[in-house]
Design a protein around this motif. Sequence first.
Motif, mmCIF file in Angstrom:
data_model
loop_
_atom_site.group_PDB
_atom_site.id
_atom_site.type_symbol
_atom_site.label_atom_id
_atom_site.label_comp_id
_atom_site.label_asym_id
_atom_site.label_seq_id
_atom_site.Cartn_x
_atom_site.Cartn_y
_atom_site.Cartn_z
ATOM 1 N N UNK A 1 0.800 -1.224 0.000
ATOM 2 C CA UNK A 1 0.000 0.000 0.000
ATOM 3 C C UNK A 1 0.835 1.278 0.000
ATOM 4 N N UNK A 2 2.125 1.152 -0.268
ATOM 5 C CA UNK A 2 2.948 2.357 -0.429
ATOM 6 C C UNK A 2 4.160 1.994 -1.280
ATOM 7 N N UNK A 3 4.790 3.009 -1.874
ATOM 8 C CA UNK A 3 5.960 2.744 -2.718
ATOM 9 C C UNK A 3 7.124 2.200 -1.904
ATOM 10 N N UNK A 4 7.927 1.376 -2.527
ATOM 11 C CA UNK A 4 9.115 0.809 -1.899
ATOM 12 C C UNK A 4 10.293 1.751 -2.148
ATOM 13 N N UNK A 5 10.763 2.390 -1.087
ATOM 14 C CA UNK A 5 11.934 3.264 -1.217
ATOM 15 C C UNK A 5 13.163 2.616 -0.589
ATOM 16 N N UNK A 6 13.046 1.356 -0.266
ATOM 17 C CA UNK A 6 14.154 0.646 0.361
ATOM 18 C C UNK A 6 13.847 0.342 1.811
ATOM 19 N N UNK A 7 14.825 -0.215 2.518
ATOM 20 C CA UNK A 7 14.580 -0.675 3.882
ATOM 21 C C UNK A 7 14.494 0.441 4.931
ATOM 22 N N UNK A 8 14.919 1.638 4.583
ATOM 23 C CA UNK A 8 14.938 2.744 5.553
ATOM 24 C C UNK A 8 14.010 3.858 5.100
ATOM 25 N N UNK A 9 13.185 4.329 6.032
ATOM 26 C CA UNK A 9 12.290 5.443 5.731
ATOM 27 C C UNK A 9 13.021 6.777 5.816
ATOM 28 N N UNK A 10 13.882 6.922 6.809
ATOM 29 C CA UNK A 10 14.511 8.215 7.107
ATOM 30 C C UNK A 10 16.016 8.169 6.880
ATOM 31 N N UNK A 11 16.597 9.340 6.685
ATOM 32 C CA UNK A 11 18.051 9.451 6.783
ATOM 33 C C UNK A 11 18.439 9.147 8.222
ATOM 34 N N UNK A 12 19.693 8.816 8.443
ATOM 35 C CA UNK A 12 20.141 8.349 9.755
ATOM 36 C C UNK A 12 19.879 9.352 10.877
ATOM 37 N N UNK A 13 20.213 10.605 10.682
ATOM 38 C CA UNK A 13 20.142 11.574 11.772
ATOM 39 C C UNK A 13 19.012 12.566 11.528
ATOM 40 N N UNK A 14 19.053 13.667 12.235
ATOM 41 C CA UNK A 14 18.096 14.746 12.054
ATOM 42 C C UNK A 14 18.808 16.059 12.368
ATOM 43 N N UNK A 15 18.246 17.140 11.881
ATOM 44 C CA UNK A 15 18.773 18.481 12.136
ATOM 45 C C UNK A 15 18.047 19.052 13.351
ATOM 46 N N UNK A 16 18.775 19.767 14.194
ATOM 47 C CA UNK A 16 18.127 20.460 15.310
ATOM 48 C C UNK A 16 18.737 21.838 15.486
ATOM 49 N N UNK A 17 17.947 22.723 16.056
ATOM 50 C CA UNK A 17 18.402 24.067 16.378
ATOM 51 C C UNK A 17 17.746 24.473 17.694
ATOM 52 N N UNK A 18 18.543 24.871 18.667
ATOM 53 C CA UNK A 18 18.032 25.371 19.935
ATOM 54 C C UNK A 18 17.421 26.749 19.700
ATOM 55 N N UNK A 19 16.199 26.949 20.133
ATOM 56 C CA UNK A 19 15.500 28.231 19.985
ATOM 57 C C UNK A 19 15.698 29.012 21.272
ATOM 58 N N UNK A 20 16.244 30.220 21.156
ATOM 59 C CA UNK A 20 16.627 30.959 22.361
ATOM 60 C C UNK A 20 15.892 32.282 22.563
#
Length: 178
Positions: free
Chosen positions: A136-155
Amino acid sequence: MSTPRNPNINYAEGWFFVTTQVARNKSIFGVVADKHSALNDLGRRVEAVWHALPARFPSLRQDAFVLMPNHFHAIVQLAPGTSPGATIPSHSLIPGACPQSRTPGACPQGPSLSAIMGAFKSLAAREYLALLKACHCPDIGPHLWLHSFYDNLITSHPELENIRAYIRDNPARWDDDR
């Protein structure tokens, strides 16, 4: 493997802007139509995973977010020592300080931003794999996400408002960002 997290930031409390990208930059969660993100079944399931996270992590407060066809943006606040459902005002943007005491280190430490994002990505990947198995969805391979994520502390409050506007307007900029 090295982590992109800044060792000088307490990732267990504060306001953060986070972004995570789909593996291979594939548009799998839906489409952008009329400057709005129109989610497919997988996109709706991933959005439901996001909405359910505060039940798993009581110190998590969710703010603005958008699930785009190939990435996810959100503002979160981590407020250890608060009861589930408590509201922490956005003017309390003091990194490393407990909202109740204003004393650095006075709050019990909750789960880190990495733990929360790891849970989100893992639970969303489960939804992807279940739909993939059911064809029920396209096969993009075994992983949905890139390994990490971007974050920024909001000050600051102006920074928070700018990021809220960025998230809100993200679908309208889809064609420009391609």
